[in-house]
Design an enzyme around this catalytic site. Structure first.
Site, PDB file in Angstrom:
ATOM      1  N   HIS A 395     -77.817  67.731 -10.828  1.00  0.00           N
ATOM      2  CA  HIS A 395     -78.465  66.650 -11.558  1.00  0.00           C
ATOM      3  C   HIS A 395     -79.497  67.172 -12.549  1.00  0.00           C
ATOM      4  O   HIS A 395     -79.664  66.625 -13.630  1.00  0.00           O
ATOM      5  CB  HIS A 395     -79.094  65.659 -10.585  1.00  0.00           C
ATOM      6  N   ARG A 538     -77.124  51.148 -12.772  1.00  0.00           N
ATOM      7  CA  ARG A 538     -76.607  51.569 -11.467  1.00  0.00           C
ATOM      8  C   ARG A 538     -77.736  51.491 -10.451  1.00  0.00           C
ATOM      9  O   ARG A 538     -78.847  51.938 -10.727  1.00  0.00           O
ATOM     10  CB  ARG A 538     -76.076  52.997 -11.533  1.00  0.00           C
ATOM     11  N   GLU A 637     -65.971  57.345  -7.349  1.00  0.00           N
ATOM     12  CA  GLU A 637     -66.354  58.758  -7.250  1.00  0.00           C
ATOM     13  C   GLU A 637     -66.036  59.360  -5.891  1.00  0.00           C
ATOM     14  O   GLU A 637     -66.419  60.485  -5.606  1.00  0.00           O
ATOM     15  CB  GLU A 637     -67.832  58.951  -7.620  1.00  0.00           C
ATOM     16  N   ASN A 660     -68.301  63.568 -11.887  1.00  0.00           N
ATOM     17  CA  ASN A 660     -69.153  64.617 -11.298  1.00  0.00           C
ATOM     18  C   ASN A 660     -68.979  64.668  -9.782  1.00  0.00           C
ATOM     19  O   ASN A 660     -68.792  65.722  -9.194  1.00  0.00           O
ATOM     20  CB  ASN A 660     -70.637  64.367 -11.603  1.00  0.00           C
ATOM     21  N   ASP A 661     -69.060  63.498  -9.176  1.00  0.00           N
ATOM     22  CA  ASP A 661     -68.871  63.449  -7.729  1.00  0.00           C
ATOM     23  C   ASP A 661     -67.398  63.436  -7.355  1.00  0.00           C
ATOM     24  O   ASP A 661     -67.007  64.035  -6.355  1.00  0.00           O
ATOM     25  CB  ASP A 661     -69.561  62.212  -7.141  1.00  0.00           C
ATOM     26  N   CYS A 708     -68.002  57.841 -16.658  1.00  0.00           N
ATOM     27  CA  CYS A 708     -69.374  58.250 -16.970  1.00  0.00           C
ATOM     28  C   CYS A 708     -69.733  59.629 -16.435  1.00  0.00           C
ATOM     29  O   CYS A 708     -70.889  59.993 -16.378  1.00  0.00           O
ATOM     30  CB  CYS A 708     -70.368  57.205 -16.479  1.00  0.00           C
TER      31      CYS A 708
HETATM   32  C1  PEP Z   1     -70.821  61.043 -11.316  1.00  0.00           C
HETATM   33  O1  PEP Z   1     -70.830  61.279 -10.110  1.00  0.00           O
HETATM   34  O2  PEP Z   1     -69.894  61.378 -12.085  1.00  0.00           O
HETATM   35  C2  PEP Z   1     -71.940  60.329 -11.930  1.00  0.00           C
HETATM   36  C3  PEP Z   1     -71.912  59.985 -13.178  1.00  0.00           C
HETATM   37  O3  PEP Z   1     -72.998  60.079 -11.141  1.00  0.00           O
HETATM   38  P1  PEP Z   1     -74.132  61.135 -10.783  1.00  0.00           P
HETATM   39  O4  PEP Z   1     -73.902  62.361 -11.631  1.00  0.00           O
HETATM   40  O5  PEP Z   1     -75.412  60.464 -11.040  1.00  0.00           O
HETATM   41  O6  PEP Z   1     -73.873  61.394  -9.345  1.00  0.00           O
HETATM   42 MG    MG Z   2     -72.180  60.295  -8.782  1.00  0.00          MG
END
Ligand code: PEP
Ligand code: MG
Length: 783
Positions: A395, A538, A637, A660-661, A708
């Protein structure tokens, strides 16, 4: 008789402390040990023999009972004598009448003939023998099993002490050597200074280049700011105290976690330095396992203290006791205690947050940077970020990209190699960090910096143009934001609203949970920043690598798989309701959507809907205006959400794919662990097909789908994703112009061709290579 063994066996930290308490060096440590053991075991003799450097000769190093003049003089090969036999067999040798044994060897200088019985235990560290401890009695007597096991317990504990004492001795010698060398160097420097012209006499700092993972593009040159970690031992924490059994459990879990961590540290240090250097962690383990230490903490818990306070008090008590000692050796035990204490508390708290102040623009250097570090610092003053830990998808890296701060992470041993007054260049494009660079390198970077700014200027004209393909397919490029200060960057890059507003960041920058009015005020600022454009809010996504300073989160072995995101919100309804109310209140009359993180099934969605209904009725009753038709969406995710996408599509208004997750959960590869970064890839067929499946499910369910995750921040990936059917993206704002330029340079058909090819590929490498060729082709097209 386990109690007897325990009482004799130097089980307590106090005993270990006593051993080292009066020792200035290895010799004194050994003398204290033999005196203590002889006393505890009621033996006439206790001796310690250690192996010489040749690993073959045992030498008497300390004794209580034998002639002192024989210390250092009595030696034997391990093939000789009873003591040699102990080490040869690596086993206990227990003899009622030692004289009768064929291996008995007489050393006239010891006066040994007076002693009949012999009990010898090998001293072994990590399978390597280091010596033998022997006790002897004048009378003929058999040693009981209890006595043998007591001496074994003692042997185990003193092995580490011996190793540490040896290590400290060798450090002391090295220090002396270093001091001699430094004084020599100083002499040479002074001689040179007096013989050369004043300008060239300016001291040159040592230039050094380190390489890490480039996680946020751009360059930065400047002075550093070494970010210290918050000291949890000094923190004043108001904790909710659970019943003693639960607090006991918390203490024991934190100790266990720290123990595992310590074993890891030992391994790591052994790998980087040497086994000897790593042995210091053995002392840490002894303390962590020491019944006296543990019981002191548990006793305080029984008296009504929370786990954190009890640990803090006991650790601080030991730190103070050690620190007050005159002996430097003992004072360094205090640092060990502090190190242990910090880590136990961090394990207990499951995270750490610091509050530091950045007075002028600096390059942030730290072993690790957490999102909360960035959230609490003045980001305008962060020129660049360099860390030992962290990776592209942590992050902190995402925030750095959002903020347009060049960053390089994953540089092992970084902090060790940096001095507070060093100059640094951070190259976030290729992952190089130059410490005290030569003037030539500095000039080259200054030139590159100018070129880079020119390139960015080239994108400026794009800001107000739509992201539209040559054949007229409209794509939306929105920003991922976390803080009010992100607005400026996002608007400057032409973001069409916000596709992901990570609300945890304003929570992180505070000292307590903001109430609905405070939250609503922040959300309104964001809305105002993107006047008339959509905003997807979110709900809180804490846990994983994001903590809140004022929310105590249990230590978890596996935080990304643990109590995170929506799971916390649903369990802490009051906090969740407050946030839902704030969003609903803010959303009235605006294009606001609400989105929930880490959804894995419809039960969660239904529970959320129920809560929203309740909050709406409450607002209605209170006469507060709110948006009753707010679209509800989920982050896709988790693999469960992908596999259940058709079902979920019936329950929600939109999907937003969080790659990302999704990548980390699909491929079982921690997004923050650089050791598994080769497994963490958007190009795995499982990831590509998951995205495709979610897009089709959204289409069937007639709901919208956006993406996203950071995957879309590369132009080639964005085209691949477009080909998979996504035309609504949200990303770190600085990536928007380059992605927009790519979209405007090609046709939708071109993007479909890329996706068509990739969907047929079976391996990650094949996709990766192919996408690389797409990147090259794109570069040509965009020129
Ligand atoms: C993701 O998981 O892709 C996402 C956008 O959320 P974060 O990076 O905040 O976990
Ligand atoms: Mg995420």
């Amino acid at each position: 008789m386990p109690e007897r063994t325990e009482s004799l066996g130097l089980r307590t930290l106090e005993d270990i402390s006593t051993l080292i308490l009066h020792s200035h060096d290895l010799k004194e440590t050994l003398d204290n040990i033999v005196a203590l053991v002889a006393g505890r075991m009621n033996s006439d003799v206790c001796s310690i023999y250690l192996l010489d450097d040749d690993n073959e000769t045992l030498r008497l190093k300390s004794t209580k009972g034998l002639a002192h003049s024989s210390v250092g003089k009595i030696t034997m090969k391990i093939t000789e004598g009873l003591t040699g036999l102990v080490l040869e067999k690596r086993d206990i040798v227990s003899l009622e009448n030692a004289h009768e044994h064929p291996r008995y060897k007489y050393f006239p200088e010891s006066g040994e003939e007076r002693y009949q019985s012999f009990l010898g235990i090998p001293l072994v560290q990590n399978h390597a023998p280091i010596g033998v401890i022997v006790i002897q009695h004048r009378e003929t007597r058999a040693y009981s099993r209890t006595e043998a096991s007591t001496l074994s317990t003692i042997a185990c504990q003193i092995t580490s002490i011996v190793i540490n004492a040896r290590l400290l001795d060798s450090i002391r010698h090295k220090d002396e050597e270093r001091a001699r060398l430094e004084s020599k160097l100083e002499k040479i420097r002074l001689e040179n200074l007096s013989s050369s012209d004043p300008d060239s006499a300016l001291p040159e700092k040592n230039p050094l280049i380190l390489t890490g993972t480039p996680v946020a593009p751009g360059f930065a040159v400047g002075k550093i700011y070494l970010l210290g970690r918050r000291n949890p031992l000094e923190a004043v924490v108001v904790e909710k105290v659970m019943p003693p059994e639960e607090e006991h459990e918390r203490v024991l879990q934190a100790l266990e976690k720290t123990r595992i961590q310590t074993l890891y540290l030992e391994k790591r240090v052994a790998g980087i330095l040497s086994e000897d250097d790593a042995a210091i962690f053995h002392t840490h383990l002894l303390i962590l396992e020491d019944r006296g230490f543990i019981n002191k903490i548990l006793d305080l818990v029984d008296q009504g203290h929370g786990a954190g306070r009890a640990i803090r008090e006991v650790v601080n008590y030991y730190i103070t006791a050690f620190a007050q000692m005159e002996d430097p050796y003992m004072r360094s035990r205090s640092a060990d205690m502090e190190d242990i204490g910090r880590r136990v508390l961090e394990s207990l708290e499951g995270g750490e947050v610091l509050q530091e102040e950045l007075l002028e623009s600096r390059l942030l250097v730290s072993s690790e940077i957490f999102p909360s570090d960035l959230a609490t610092l003045d980001m305008e003053k962060i020129l660049g970020i360099v860390t030992e830990k962290g990776d592209l998808n942590s992050h902190a890296a995402i925030i750095a990209r959002s903020l347009g701060i060049p960053a390089v992470m994953g540089i092992e041993g970084l902090v060790r190699q940096i001095e507070p007054d060093d100059d640094l260049i951070v190259d976030g494009n290729i992952g190089h960090v130059y410490i005290n660079p030569h003037q030539r390198i500095r000039s080259e970077y200054e030139r590159l910096q100018r070129d880079y700014s020119l390139k960015m200027k080239g994108f400026e004209g794009l800001r107000d143009l739509p992201a539209i393909t040559r054949d007229g397919v409209r794509v939306f490029l929105r920003a991922n934001i976390g803080l009010v200060s992100d607005i400026r960057v996002a608007v400057a890059q032409g973001a069409e609203g916000v596709g992901l507003y990570r609300t945890e960041f304003p929570f992180m920058a505070r000292k307590a949970f903001p109430d609905r009015h405070e939250q609503s005020a922040i959300y309104k600022k964001i809305l105002a920043g993107f006047a008339g454009q959509p905003l997807t809010i979110r709900t809180l996504d804490i846990g994983g690598d994001k903590g809140l300073p004022y929310f105590s989160h249990p230590a978890e072995e596996n935080p990304f798989m643990g109590w995170r995101a929506i799971r916390i919100s649903l369990d802490c309804c009051d906090i969740f309701r407050e946030q839902l109310a704030a969003i609903l209140m803010t959303a009235k009359g605006s294009e606001v959507r609400i989105m929930f993180p880490m959804i894995s099934g419809i039960e969660e969605v239904r529970a959320i809907r129920q809560l929203i209904r309740e909050v709406m009725s409450e607002l209605e009753l209170a006469g507060i205006p709110f948006k009753s038709d707010i679209p509800l969406g989920i982050m896709v995710e988790t693999p469960a959400a992908v596999l259940g996408a058709e079902i979920l599509a019936k329950e929600v208004d939109f999907f937003s794919i969080g790659t990302n997750d999704l990548i980390q959960y699909t491929l079982a590869a921690d997004r923050n662990n650089s050791r598994v970064k080769q497994y963490y890839t958007p190009y795995h067929p499982a990831v590509i097909h998951s995205i495709r499946k979610v897009v089709l499910a959204a289409k069937t369910g007639n709901i919208s789908v956006s993406l996203c995750g950071e995957m879309a921040a590369s132009p080639a990936n964005a085209l691949l994703l477009m080909g998979l059917g996504i035309t609504d993206f949200s990303m770190s704002a600085p990536s928007i112009p380059v992605v927009k330029q790519a979209i405007r340079s090609v046709s939708a058909e071109y993007a479909e061709r890329i996706a068509g090819e990739v969907l047929l590929m079976e391996s990650n490498l094949e996709i990766k290579e192919y996408m690389h060729s797409v990147e090259l082709e794109l570069e040509r097209i965009m020129q």
